[in-house]
Enzyme design. Sequence first.
Site, PDB file in Angstrom:
ATOM      1  N   CYS A   1     143.155  12.541  78.009  1.00 12.16           N
ATOM      2  CA  CYS A   1     142.801  13.660  77.182  1.00 12.16           C
ATOM      3  C   CYS A   1     143.578  14.748  77.759  1.00 12.16           C
ATOM      4  O   CYS A   1     143.819  15.667  76.827  1.00 12.16           O
ATOM      5  CB  CYS A   1     141.435  13.774  77.029  1.00 12.16           C
ATOM      6  SG  CYS A   1     140.368  13.976  78.321  1.00 12.16           S
TER       7      CYS A   1
ATOM      8  N   HIS B   1     140.362  21.304  76.213  1.00  8.99           N
ATOM      9  CA  HIS B   1     141.140  21.427  77.472  1.00  8.99           C
ATOM     10  C   HIS B   1     142.162  22.227  77.313  1.00  8.99           C
ATOM     11  O   HIS B   1     142.878  22.286  76.339  1.00  8.99           O
ATOM     12  CB  HIS B   1     141.550  19.812  77.785  1.00  8.99           C
ATOM     13  CG  HIS B   1     140.577  18.991  78.319  1.00  8.99           C
ATOM     14  ND1 HIS B   1     139.405  19.239  78.374  1.00  8.99           N
ATOM     15  CD2 HIS B   1     140.671  17.546  78.642  1.00  8.99           C
ATOM     16  CE1 HIS B   1     138.529  18.115  78.871  1.00  8.99           C
ATOM     17  NE2 HIS B   1     139.466  17.313  78.947  1.00  8.99           N
TER      18      HIS B   1
END
Length: 361
Positions: free
Chosen positions: A157, A251
């Site tokens: 990710c 993120h």
Amino acid sequence: MKKLKAGIIGATGMVGQRFSLLLAEHPWFEVSVLAASPRSAGKNYGEVMKDRWMMKEPIPEKIKNMTILDASDVKAVADRVDFVFSAVDMKKEEIAALEEAYAKAECPVVSNNSAHRYTPDVPMLIPEINHEHTEIINLQRKRLGTKRGFIAAKSNCTIQSYVPALSPLLKYGLRDILVCTYQAISGAGKTFETWPEIVDNIIPFVGAGEEEKAETEPLKIWGKIENSVIINASDINITSHCSRVPVADGHMAAVFMRFDGNKKPAKESIISDWNSFRSVPQELKLPSAPLQPLKYFEEENFPQTRLHRERENGMGFSLGRLRTDNQYDYKFIGLSHNTLRGAAGGAVLVAELLKAKGYLD
């Protein structure tokens, strides 16, 4: 179109929960099996998840009353599905063995786990970037001795927040990359309720080899198929630092990049390349594909996690603050949704790509 039957192994975890939501109304796939550890096997999914459900949306009605199967009972699961999504929480070597067992049972595996990302003939896919790596599946099948079964992995990710932005710039001779990531707590399977220590706090360490993944996985993404394996790109250097920050989802990355001296692009060229970028998922009109994968924001304080993580249903990459640097050539900010694009949503897009290319037939 007849829907393919999908199984979710690891259905009780956070990523498994995301899978169940994304597949509830999917036009190509339907959830036929939910599987988890032996301690959950044989129980009603809704009952098991009553105190464990972490999503804002409720448990989909279609799966609420399903009986959970034992993920380790490969035959019982494989006999009822066309393929599986893997999001199990086990030791790495156990995950690797389990996923290979499913593949050898002629059940394709689309994995959210890292166990097979470095297996040389397993494609690790960001569909817009290295869709051609699906071609190695036929070689992997020869090694496994299967006709249908194979393993395809989704990348980490973390790298989703910067690799898609860097990929269109490889043509300019991209050579050196420094990246600092600011990673949401859902990446650790946590919420603010379950991890109060993160509130008003930053932890300058993300475990599970996160920094090593951030430095090495892009090289496989940018690699080439040679002699029945994927050979990593060898002309790009990456160094990283990863921190955990008090953000629920999303993120962010601060990225510094240096090009070959005679190929350094103009700032306007980079922004144009980003905003105009389209690839195979967009050409094929895959159901989960963002219409505009990369979007550059001109505002000096964009992108922001809370404002932009849901762009393109959480499947887009948001970019901003491109400017010159006094040590590197340029620096910029990247953002992606870690449990949508970076986890379950990215894996669903991988499965869509595999179906469109005929690998799930």
